[in-house]
Design a protein around this motif. Structure first.
Motif, mmCIF file in Angstrom:
data_model
loop_
_atom_site.group_PDB
_atom_site.id
_atom_site.type_symbol
_atom_site.label_atom_id
_atom_site.label_comp_id
_atom_site.label_asym_id
_atom_site.label_seq_id
_atom_site.Cartn_x
_atom_site.Cartn_y
_atom_site.Cartn_z
ATOM 1 N N GLY A 412 -73.640 -34.922 -5.539
ATOM 2 C CA GLY A 412 -74.604 -34.426 -4.561
ATOM 3 C C GLY A 412 -74.475 -35.053 -3.186
ATOM 4 O O GLY A 412 -75.324 -34.793 -2.324
ATOM 5 N N TYR A 413 -73.453 -35.866 -2.963
ATOM 6 C CA TYR A 413 -73.349 -36.604 -1.697
ATOM 7 C C TYR A 413 -72.055 -36.249 -0.989
ATOM 8 O O TYR A 413 -70.970 -36.353 -1.562
ATOM 9 C CB TYR A 413 -73.385 -38.118 -1.975
ATOM 10 C CG TYR A 413 -73.331 -38.974 -0.734
ATOM 11 C CD1 TYR A 413 -74.454 -39.135 0.078
ATOM 12 C CD2 TYR A 413 -72.146 -39.615 -0.365
ATOM 13 C CE1 TYR A 413 -74.397 -39.912 1.226
ATOM 14 C CE2 TYR A 413 -72.091 -40.404 0.776
ATOM 15 C CZ TYR A 413 -73.218 -40.551 1.567
ATOM 16 O OH TYR A 413 -73.168 -41.317 2.700
ATOM 17 N N ILE A 414 -72.165 -35.779 0.256
ATOM 18 C CA ILE A 414 -70.978 -35.502 1.074
ATOM 19 C C ILE A 414 -70.686 -36.758 1.901
ATOM 20 O O ILE A 414 -71.476 -37.145 2.760
ATOM 21 C CB ILE A 414 -71.213 -34.295 1.997
ATOM 22 C CG1 ILE A 414 -71.502 -33.037 1.169
ATOM 23 C CG2 ILE A 414 -70.010 -34.088 2.920
ATOM 24 C CD1 ILE A 414 -70.364 -32.601 0.262
ATOM 25 N N ASN A 415 -69.556 -37.376 1.634
ATOM 26 C CA ASN A 415 -69.235 -38.649 2.293
ATOM 27 C C ASN A 415 -68.810 -38.460 3.745
ATOM 28 O O ASN A 415 -69.101 -39.307 4.598
ATOM 29 C CB ASN A 415 -68.107 -39.362 1.542
ATOM 30 C CG ASN A 415 -68.444 -39.623 0.087
ATOM 31 O OD1 ASN A 415 -68.605 -38.691 -0.689
ATOM 32 N ND2 ASN A 415 -68.561 -40.894 -0.277
ATOM 33 N N GLN A 416 -68.082 -37.370 4.016
ATOM 34 C CA GLN A 416 -67.532 -37.162 5.360
ATOM 35 C C GLN A 416 -67.631 -35.682 5.703
ATOM 36 O O GLN A 416 -67.414 -34.833 4.840
ATOM 37 C CB GLN A 416 -66.040 -37.579 5.428
ATOM 38 C CG GLN A 416 -65.736 -38.964 4.884
ATOM 39 C CD GLN A 416 -66.268 -40.095 5.741
ATOM 40 O OE1 GLN A 416 -66.492 -39.924 6.951
ATOM 41 N NE2 GLN A 416 -66.490 -41.255 5.130
ATOM 42 N N THR A 417 -67.930 -35.388 6.967
ATOM 43 C CA THR A 417 -67.948 -34.003 7.440
ATOM 44 C C THR A 417 -67.021 -33.891 8.648
ATOM 45 O O THR A 417 -67.103 -34.691 9.586
ATOM 46 C CB THR A 417 -69.372 -33.570 7.811
ATOM 47 O OG1 THR A 417 -70.203 -33.717 6.655
ATOM 48 C CG2 THR A 417 -69.401 -32.115 8.258
ATOM 49 N N ILE A 418 -66.139 -32.910 8.609
ATOM 50 C CA ILE A 418 -65.048 -32.774 9.574
ATOM 51 C C ILE A 418 -65.128 -31.383 10.185
ATOM 52 O O ILE A 418 -65.397 -30.408 9.481
ATOM 53 C CB ILE A 418 -63.699 -32.960 8.841
ATOM 54 C CG1 ILE A 418 -63.626 -34.372 8.239
ATOM 55 C CG2 ILE A 418 -62.517 -32.699 9.766
ATOM 56 C CD1 ILE A 418 -62.609 -34.512 7.142
ATOM 57 N N LYS A 419 -64.869 -31.315 11.478
ATOM 58 C CA LYS A 419 -64.856 -30.002 12.127
ATOM 59 C C LYS A 419 -63.498 -29.339 11.911
ATOM 60 O O LYS A 419 -62.455 -29.976 12.049
ATOM 61 C CB LYS A 419 -65.123 -30.155 13.621
ATOM 62 C CG LYS A 419 -66.577 -30.495 13.938
ATOM 63 C CD LYS A 419 -66.870 -30.240 15.419
ATOM 64 C CE LYS A 419 -68.353 -30.444 15.716
ATOM 65 N NZ LYS A 419 -68.608 -31.558 16.629
ATOM 66 N N LEU A 420 -63.539 -28.049 11.595
ATOM 67 C CA LEU A 420 -62.295 -27.286 11.442
ATOM 68 C C LEU A 420 -61.429 -27.462 12.685
ATOM 69 O O LEU A 420 -61.922 -27.403 13.817
ATOM 70 C CB LEU A 420 -62.623 -25.806 11.232
ATOM 71 C CG LEU A 420 -61.421 -24.887 11.008
ATOM 72 C CD1 LEU A 420 -60.701 -25.210 9.706
ATOM 73 C CD2 LEU A 420 -61.853 -23.418 11.022
ATOM 74 N N ASN A 421 -60.159 -27.691 12.457
ATOM 75 C CA ASN A 421 -59.132 -27.864 13.491
ATOM 76 C C ASN A 421 -59.204 -29.204 14.212
ATOM 77 O O ASN A 421 -58.463 -29.413 15.187
ATOM 78 C CB ASN A 421 -59.133 -26.721 14.509
ATOM 79 C CG ASN A 421 -58.659 -25.430 13.871
ATOM 80 O OD1 ASN A 421 -57.753 -25.452 13.034
ATOM 81 N ND2 ASN A 421 -59.284 -24.313 14.228
ATOM 82 N N ALA A 422 -60.051 -30.100 13.744
ATOM 83 C CA ALA A 422 -60.008 -31.468 14.275
ATOM 84 C C ALA A 422 -58.701 -32.139 13.853
ATOM 85 O O ALA A 422 -58.197 -31.895 12.760
ATOM 86 C CB ALA A 422 -61.192 -32.276 13.744
#
Ligand SMILES: [Cu+2]
Length: 512
Positions: A412-422
């Motif tokens: 249930g935990y998202i450790n990292q969130t990244i923007k597409l094309n970063a």
């Protein structure tokens, strides 16, 4: 003192603190005899110096754009007496068929689970949508079939498939579930390289097992992180006849935890031509290549100067490593009839053979020269970076399990969130007591730097898995392209499946 301290650290590295047992002080512990071997015909104990070999199993191949895989329980006769319970795909007694895919093809996978336990199948190294990735979220219940589809976008190279169900990966990998994937593309196909599967192009998965006195695999996740007997494509004491010419090996370290410091018995130079994600720009000559669990390299070795009838061994030169090198820990005082000491193994801190090679006559159309340039890669650099993040390997002290940034894996935990094309710079920091093998799903990255020394030329290509020694930081750069979802996550984790199952795993979202 030293031995005792080391064995204590070895205990801690398992992630569970138990009473430390002083290891044998005998320096002869590395020269083990076949005292546990009750079978003179199918295995030679530690593989060392055996004159009895078994022919290397070459997995069958499947080709096309639609693939059916069925994982089932079976048995394999590794030792005299009772056969060992194993898992295999498509009727194989250990491991599974090799899938041969073409870049650009859209493929349909039909994965049937004939176990009584839930499983998943992860396409390791593939750049595909998270929902098709086969991580812990894409469960396949017993008697059901999972049918992902995706387009093959990766470069030609050696990839693999394996179960990835959280808390079950260690168990299912140990039982033998896994298989190779070979991707072909026009660039690789245009090169003068050995590519006759099973003749001069040899897939080789290296993984070891410990046996109980019942002949079953010992599967205590605390104790059995290093096997006592090496298996090459599931073959114990393996031998193969290879033609007197350049031969290609597609090497995969599928150990639970052990690193393999590979070379040949005569220390000859060989040539690394691929990393996890495809061809290097040019072959890199080496006498040793270090492989951690999950990593692949393709190598070329020249047998053209060897006499027909001569032999040599592919070996792991694992003796004399410092603590923190996975597999440095000492040997058990007594060979395993049942589970041995924590993190002990007959093969730890020794040099041991993996594959005995008998040189045979050259084939027609033999490859006899080493190619110069292979391809032209355009790697991401620090100048491309649009976002940076640092991830710490934590825990592991005082017997705790390992974690990322003090968070054990949580669905249930998202450790990292990244923007597409970063284009992201990830700094993985291992201020810890032990080395790890870090794998990122979704993308192939470039290793930019290691705090402990240079990035080796043989690991300078596209990577999805890398070694992070204890006390070191590693910087990688990747671009997160093509696949965004605000709900379906990709995984990053230690590929030592004991560490992974005990919590050293996280998830990242690539969001629009
Ligand atoms: Cu680890």
């Amino acid at each position: 003192m030293l031995r005792t301290a080391r064995s204590l650290l070895a205990v801690v590295s398992a992630g569970i603190l138990v009473v430390a047992t002083a290891m044998s002080c005998s320096t002869s512990a590395n020269t083990l005899t076949n005292t546990t071997n009750t079978n003179g015909t199918t295995n030679g104990g530690t593989n060392a110096g055996s004159s009895t070999y078994n022919d290397l199993r070459i997995p069958p191949t499947l080709q096309g754009t639609s693939f059916n895989l069925t994982l089932a329980r079976t048995t394999k006769q590794f030792r005299s007496g009772t056969a060992t319970d194993t898992y295999g795909y498509n009727g194989e007694q250990f491991w599974g068929p090799t899938l041969i895919l073409n870049q650009g093809d859209s493929v349909q996978m039909n994965v049937t689970n004939a176990l009584t336990d839930t499983t998943t199948v992860h396409w390791h190294g593939f750049h595909i949508p998270a929902s098709m990735d086969g991580g812990p979220h894409q469960t396949i219940a017993p008697t059901t079939t999972w049918r992902p589809t995706f387009r093959v976008r990766n470069n030609a190279g050696t990839y693999w498939y394996h179960p990835h169900l959280h808390t079950k990966t260690y168990d299912q990998l140990t039982m033998g579930a896994g298989g190779f994937i070979i991707i072909k593309d026009p660039i690789e196909s245009a090169l003068q390289l050995p590519r006759t599967y099973g003749t001069d192009d040899i897939p080789l998965v290296m993984t070891s097992r410990r046996f109980l006195s019942s002949n079953q695999f010992s599967k205590n996740i605390v104790i059995d992180n290093y096997g006592d007997y090496m298996l090459a494509n599931g073959t114990m004491n393996a031998q193969v006849s290879l033609p007197k010419q350049f031969v290609r090996f597609r090497l995969l370290n599928a150990e639970i935890e052990r690193a393999l410091n590979l070379g040949f018995s005569d220390n000859r130079t060989f040539y690394v031509i691929t990393n996890d994600g495809g061809l290097l720009d040019a072959p890199v000559g080496v006498t040793r290549v270090r492989m951690l669990p999950g990593e692949r390299v393709e190598i070329l070795v020249n047998l053209g100067s060897d006499a027909v009838g001569a032999s040599l061994d592919l070996k792991a030169f694992n003796s004399g490593q410092t603590f923190g090198f996975p597999g440095n820990e000492g040997n058990p005082v007594t060979p395993s009839g049942n589970a041995g000491p924590i993190n002990g193994s007959l093969l730890n801190n020794t040099d041991f053979p993996i594959l005995h090679i008998n040189v045979a006559a050259a084939t027609t159309g033999a490859i006899t020269t080493l190619p110069g340039a292979l391809t032209t890669n355009r790697y991401w650099t620090l100048a491309d970076v649009t976002n940076s993040r640092t991830i710490n390997i934590t825990g592991g002290q005082a017997g705790g399990n390992f974690s990322f940034d003090n968070v054990f894996f949580d669905h249930g935990y998202i450790n990292q969130t990244i923007k597409l094309n970063a284009v992201e710079k990830w700094t993985i920091v291992n201020n810890q007591i032990f080395g790890h093998s870090i794998h990122l799903h979704d993308i192939q990255f470039k290793i930019i730097s290691r705090s402990g020394g240079p990035v080796e030329a043989y690991e300078s290509g596209w990577k999805d898995t890398f070694y992070i020694p204890k006390g070191e930081s590693v910087v990688v750069v990747a671009k997160f392209t093509d696949f965004a979802s605000s709900t379906d996550a990709f995984m990053f984790h230690c590929h030592m499946s004991n560490h992974e199952d005990l919590g050293l795993m996280g998830q990242f979202l690539v969001v629009p």
